[in-house]
Scaffold this motif. Structure first.
Motif, PDB file in Angstrom:
ATOM      1  N   PRO A 162       0.725  -1.286  -0.199  1.00 18.74           N
ATOM      2  CA  PRO A 162      -0.212   0.552  -0.114  1.00 18.74           C
ATOM      3  C   PRO A 162       0.639   1.067   0.076  1.00 18.74           C
ATOM      4  O   PRO A 162       0.389   1.712  -0.266  1.00 18.74           O
ATOM      5  N   ILE A 163       2.271   1.144   0.539  1.00 25.73           N
ATOM      6  CA  ILE A 163       2.488   2.141   0.171  1.00 25.73           C
ATOM      7  C   ILE A 163       3.173   2.759  -0.588  1.00 25.73           C
ATOM      8  O   ILE A 163       2.798   3.987  -0.822  1.00 25.73           O
ATOM      9  N   ILE A 164       3.439   2.362  -1.775  1.00 26.99           N
ATOM     10  CA  ILE A 164       3.626   2.473  -3.037  1.00 26.99           C
ATOM     11  C   ILE A 164       2.355   3.077  -3.704  1.00 26.99           C
ATOM     12  O   ILE A 164       2.460   4.142  -4.295  1.00 26.99           O
ATOM     13  N   GLY A 165       0.898   2.721  -4.126  1.00 34.79           N
ATOM     14  CA  GLY A 165       0.132   2.924  -4.465  1.00 34.79           C
ATOM     15  C   GLY A 165      -0.805   4.108  -3.730  1.00 34.79           C
ATOM     16  O   GLY A 165      -0.857   5.454  -4.139  1.00 34.79           O
ATOM     17  N   LYS A 166      -0.231   4.697  -1.961  1.00 29.41           N
ATOM     18  CA  LYS A 166      -0.478   5.368  -1.870  1.00 29.41           C
ATOM     19  C   LYS A 166       0.438   7.105  -1.794  1.00 29.41           C
ATOM     20  O   LYS A 166       0.080   7.969  -2.041  1.00 29.41           O
ATOM     21  N   THR A 167       1.740   6.634  -1.970  1.00 30.42           N
ATOM     22  CA  THR A 167       2.897   7.460  -2.195  1.00 30.42           C
ATOM     23  C   THR A 167       1.926   8.297  -3.409  1.00 30.42           C
ATOM     24  O   THR A 167       2.289   9.094  -3.941  1.00 30.42           O
ATOM     25  N   VAL A 168       2.331   7.727  -4.367  1.00 30.12           N
ATOM     26  CA  VAL A 168       2.017   7.579  -6.211  1.00 30.12           C
ATOM     27  C   VAL A 168       1.053   8.457  -6.272  1.00 30.12           C
ATOM     28  O   VAL A 168       1.123   9.222  -7.036  1.00 30.12           O
ATOM     29  N   MET A 169      -0.281   7.724  -5.719  1.00 28.53           N
ATOM     30  CA  MET A 169      -1.474   8.752  -5.793  1.00 28.53           C
ATOM     31  C   MET A 169      -1.319   9.695  -5.355  1.00 28.53           C
ATOM     32  O   MET A 169      -1.759  11.107  -6.615  1.00 28.53           O
ATOM     33  N   GLU A 170      -0.903  10.455  -4.672  1.00 34.24           N
ATOM     34  CA  GLU A 170      -1.121  11.697  -3.897  1.00 34.24           C
ATOM     35  C   GLU A 170      -0.174  12.344  -4.466  1.00 34.24           C
ATOM     36  O   GLU A 170      -0.240  13.691  -4.143  1.00 34.24           O
ATOM     37  N   THR A 171       1.436  12.076  -5.014  1.00 34.46           N
ATOM     38  CA  THR A 171       1.919  13.059  -6.299  1.00 34.46           C
ATOM     39  C   THR A 171       1.379  13.066  -6.839  1.00 34.46           C
ATOM     40  O   THR A 171       1.824  13.915  -7.783  1.00 34.46           O
ATOM     41  N   TYR A 172       0.339  11.731  -7.650  1.00 33.60           N
ATOM     42  CA  TYR A 172       0.160  11.811  -8.991  1.00 33.60           C
ATOM     43  C   TYR A 172      -1.235  13.470  -8.541  1.00 33.60           C
ATOM     44  O   TYR A 172      -1.905  14.320  -9.657  1.00 33.60           O
ATOM     45  N   GLU A 173      -2.247  12.908  -7.597  1.00 36.47           N
ATOM     46  CA  GLU A 173      -3.050  13.717  -7.406  1.00 36.47           C
ATOM     47  C   GLU A 173      -2.313  15.697  -7.192  1.00 36.47           C
ATOM     48  O   GLU A 173      -3.278  16.503  -7.564  1.00 36.47           O
ATOM     49  N   ALA A 174      -1.313  15.628  -6.772  1.00 30.73           N
ATOM     50  CA  ALA A 174      -1.121  17.031  -6.306  1.00 30.73           C
ATOM     51  C   ALA A 174      -0.339  17.526  -7.782  1.00 30.73           C
ATOM     52  O   ALA A 174      -0.231  18.537  -8.323  1.00 30.73           O
ATOM     53  N   ALA A 175       0.147  16.771  -8.675  1.00 32.32           N
ATOM     54  CA  ALA A 175       0.862  17.345  -9.838  1.00 32.32           C
ATOM     55  C   ALA A 175      -0.501  17.634 -11.013  1.00 32.32           C
ATOM     56  O   ALA A 175      -0.562  17.903 -12.772  1.00 32.32           O
ATOM     57  N   GLY A 176      -1.342  16.852 -10.668  1.00 32.99           N
ATOM     58  CA  GLY A 176      -2.593  17.614 -11.371  1.00 32.99           C
ATOM     59  C   GLY A 176      -3.377  16.416 -12.123  1.00 32.99           C
ATOM     60  O   GLY A 176      -4.893  17.127 -13.113  1.00 32.99           O
ATOM     61  N   VAL A 177      -3.385  14.939 -11.970  1.00 31.82           N
ATOM     62  CA  VAL A 177      -3.945  13.859 -12.357  1.00 31.82           C
ATOM     63  C   VAL A 177      -5.192  13.727 -12.187  1.00 31.82           C
ATOM     64  O   VAL A 177      -5.230  14.188 -10.629  1.00 31.82           O
ATOM     65  N   LYS A 178      -6.629  13.722 -12.590  1.00 31.39           N
ATOM     66  CA  LYS A 178      -8.045  13.651 -11.912  1.00 31.39           C
ATOM     67  C   LYS A 178      -7.768  12.100 -11.656  1.00 31.39           C
ATOM     68  O   LYS A 178      -8.433  10.999 -12.974  1.00 31.39           O
ATOM     69  N   ILE A 179      -8.302  11.932 -10.800  1.00 27.47           N
ATOM     70  CA  ILE A 179      -8.716   9.858 -10.196  1.00 27.47           C
ATOM     71  C   ILE A 179      -9.861  10.241  -9.895  1.00 27.47           C
ATOM     72  O   ILE A 179     -10.284  10.577  -8.588  1.00 27.47           O
TER      73      ILE A 179
END
Length: 463
Positions: A210-227
């Motif tokens: 889970p640490i991978i998905g959580k970290t990548v998702m937070e980074t993507y959302e901060a970078a502007g990816v809409k999830i």
């Protein structure tokens, strides 16, 4: 119809695993042929790892532009030409196709072009000609698919279609929560595309710790990816004309009683990365006793044996550890066993390292925390974790996170899992994977002198 030629080894599928196994068998003097209906090199070379890494590299250059400004460079980029990258990428892949074919010729492996189907357990037919072999390897791989949802087949692309795009869409939709969808979303977003990722659950990359998905998702959302989480596709339609697409997607979004129908509009492309299916349908497996699972993947044991005595399977077609290096290693070890007088040769599927080319990259080797708790008992598992900012971002405005996690088991604290996210994780993991496969303990890692200043030094200094 009599068999035209009798071989020692007949390989069906000239992807990475099939080619590796064929060449290794031929090096022992076996008479080998390989059957392929498409381009040599399989998924990885043509529509997978290799072209994906090229596009990830292009996106990484885009990521680097603001970083350069942070370090005092007066950088101005006038444009990005997708078609130039595609043209050069396609030429590079074509050269690789030729290298694969020439290497087979050098090893005296005969290439047979066409689709193979079994006539009996020892014979396959290609273009009306039959070939008999003492041993047959199935290495036909897998393929991307599009769900049977109204409009999806008509208007959607698979990850294969991503590599056919001759332009950079201004707005794109991706459907899927696995590493392929996440990688493509990162590429598009870094290159300036308005990117939306639809996933079924609250997390993506759910096969990883889970640490991978959580970290990548937070980074993507901060970078502007809409999830868009908790989403189930209902339809795809095109409101544009024959010249310009204007794709609309209707989803059921939410959970339980809180599901609502929502429309999302204005996409130029819709790309599905919802999993893969085994390439077995053309093989006519019914004339053999080969068993498949409920997803049509061929069931093979740890020695790559199917339950047909002289037929074997490696790579994605088995549905197990679907990674190119795994197929290559398994194929070579199988040929060592069959033709190299190495009866104990087989691939261990433990501690296989894998990398996600996201932004930032992430990597994993060994088991997850949940798997460790189940295997060793929660009281016998100890977790070491660190989150920090890589010094690379010391002077930049935007700072990507780095997160490292070690999972240790038993009194000796043997490292049974390593999960890392951050710049350079793809390169860092390879060396540590060797140590994990050798049974490294936390104390042994602690006794290793750190290389300073690096991000990787954190892995040998965690408390």
């Amino acid at each position: 119809m009599a068999a035209k030629t009798i071989y020692d080894y007949l390989v069906i599928g000239a992807g990475s695993g099939g080619v590796a196994s064929a060449r290794r068998a031929a090096s022992y003097g076996a008479k080998v042929a390989i059957v392929e209906s498409g381009r040599f090199g399989g998924t990885c070379v043509n529509v997978g790892c290799v072209p994906k890494k090229i596009m990830w590299t292009a996106a990484s250059f885009a990521d680097a532009i603001p970083e350069l400004r942070g370090y005092g460079f007066d950088v101005k980029v006038n444009s990005f030409d997708w078609s130039t990258v595609k043209k050069k990428r396609d030429a590079y892949i074509e050269r690789l196709n030729g290298i694969y074919e020439r290497n087979l010729e050098k090893e005296k492996v005969e290439s047979i072009r066409g689709l193979a189907k079994f006539v009996d357990p020892n014979t396959v037919e290609v273009n009306g000609v039959r070939y008999e072999s003492k041993h047959i390897l199935i290495a036909t791989g897998s393929y991307a698919w599009i769900p049977q949802v109204p409009g999806a087949q008509e208007h959607g692309l698979t990850s294969d279609g991503f590599f056919e795009l001759d332009y950079l869409p201004k707005k794109v939709s991706l459907v899927g929560g696995g590493y392929i969808a996440v990688e493509l979303a990162g590429i598009f977003n870094a290159l300036g595309t308005d990117t939306t990722l639809f996933i079924r659950h609250d997390e993506f990359l759910r096969d990883f710790d889970p640490i991978i998905g959580k970290t990548v998702m937070e980074t993507y959302e901060a970078a502007g990816v809409k999830i868009i989480k908790g989403s189930a596709l209902k339809s795809v339609s095109n409101n544009g004309d024959n010249i310009k697409k204007n794709l609309s997607m209707e989803f059921e979004v939410g959970y339980g009683d809180k599901k609502t129908l929502s429309s999302f509009d204005g996409f130029e492309e819709v790309i599905f990365a919802v999993g893969r299916k085994a390439h077995t349908e053309p093989l006519n497996l019914g004339v053999t006793s080969i068993r498949t699972d409920n997803r049509d993947y061929i069931i093979a044991d740890e020695w790559q044996n199917t339950n047909e005595r002289n037929i074997y399977a490696v790579g994605d077609v088995t549905g197990k550890a679907m990674l190119t290096p795994v197929a290559i290693a398994a194929g070579r070890r199988l040929s060592d066993r069959l033709f190299g007088n190495k009866p104990n040769s087989k691939l261990s599927y433990e501690n296989i390292p894998s990398v996600i080319f996201s932004h930032p990259t992430a990597g994993s080797c060994g088991i997850t925390e949940n798997e460790a708790n189940k295997r060793y008992g929660e009281k016998n598992v100890k977790i070491y974790q660190s989150k920090f900012v890589n010094m690379h971002f010391a002077l930049t405005e935007h700072k990507q996170p780095t997160v490292y996690k070690l999972i240790c088991a038993g009194q000796e604290e043997r490292v049974v899992g390593m999960h890392i996210v951050g710049k350079g994780s793809d390169e860092i993991l390879q060396g540590f994977a060797v140590a994990i496969n050798m049974g490294v303990t936390k104390s042994q890692m602690d006794s290793t002198v750190a290389i300073h200043p690096t991000a990787a030094e954190e892995l040998v200094t965690m408390k």
